[in-house]
Design a protein around this motif. Structure first.
Motif, PDB file in Angstrom:
ATOM      1  N   TRP A   1       0.834  -1.206   0.000  1.00  0.00           N
ATOM      2  CA  TRP A   1       0.000   0.000   0.000  1.00  0.00           C
ATOM      3  C   TRP A   1       0.865   1.251   0.000  1.00  0.00           C
ATOM      4  CZ3 TRP A   1      -4.678   0.468  -1.570  1.00  0.00           C
ATOM      5  CH2 TRP A   1      -5.551  -0.610  -1.476  1.00  0.00           C
TER       6      TRP A   1
ATOM      7  N   LYS B   1       3.892   1.496  -1.144  1.00  0.00           N
ATOM      8  CA  LYS B   1       4.527   1.581  -2.464  1.00  0.00           C
ATOM      9  C   LYS B   1       3.535   2.104  -3.500  1.00  0.00           C
ATOM     10  CE  LYS B   1       5.983  -2.083  -5.083  1.00  0.00           C
ATOM     11  NZ  LYS B   1       6.865  -3.206  -5.469  1.00  0.00           N
ATOM     12  N   PHE B   2       2.318   1.569  -3.483  1.00  0.00           N
ATOM     13  CA  PHE B   2       1.284   2.028  -4.410  1.00  0.00           C
ATOM     14  C   PHE B   2       1.053   3.535  -4.267  1.00  0.00           C
ATOM     15  CE2 PHE B   2      -3.207   3.202  -4.829  1.00  0.00           C
ATOM     16  CZ  PHE B   2      -3.428   2.911  -6.164  1.00  0.00           C
TER      17      PHE B   2
END
Length: 141
Positions: free
Chosen positions: A4, A6-7
């Motif tokens: 999450w 990284k996203f």
């Protein structure tokens, strides 16, 4: 949480970079406009730059916040490439803040830089992006 973070980091970085690439391009055009001779064009570019800066600032905060959250979530702080990537983020934040200084100079009719200077200035985020990508993809140290 890593995926999450990284996203969200990638989302905010892409969005922030759109602004970091476009704002100095506005400055290139703005530096070529004489405020006295072309007041409508000067005002149009001023409005574009102000709106873009207000829009991109929270994106930069998100990019930095989630970029810093990743090493905490993964325990990567001991890796050298993370330090270099973090430094790239800090330099980009300084670049972003300096864009505000330049924007204020335009608004106050105090710009002293040429359109050619802004063309070169516009390349700084590209170089920092390349450095950060090399760190993330190749993890050289």
């Amino acid at each position: 949480m890593y995926l999450w973070f990284k996203f969200l980091h990638v989302f905010f970085v892409i969005s922030w970079f759109a602004g970091l690439f476009y704002l100095p391009r506005i400055y290139v055009n703005w530096a070529q406009v004489d405020a006295a001779a072309q007041p409508e064009e000067y005002a149009r570019l001023e409005g574009m730059a102000l709106r873009l800066y207000r829009f991109m600032t929270p994106l930069g905060i998100g990019a930095l916040a989630f970029g810093l959250a990743i090493p905490f979530a993964t325990g990567w702080w001991n890796m050298g490439w993370v330090h270099v990537k973090t430094l790239c983020g800090v330099v980009l934040a300084v670049y972003h803040l300096y864009c505000r200084v330049l924007l204020t100079a335009f608004v106050e009719r105090r710009n002293v830089r040429s359109h050619k200077w802004y063309r070169v200035f516009n390349e700084i985020p590209v170089l920092l992006m390349i450095a950060a990508l090399v760190m993330v993809v190749f993890k050289p140290f």
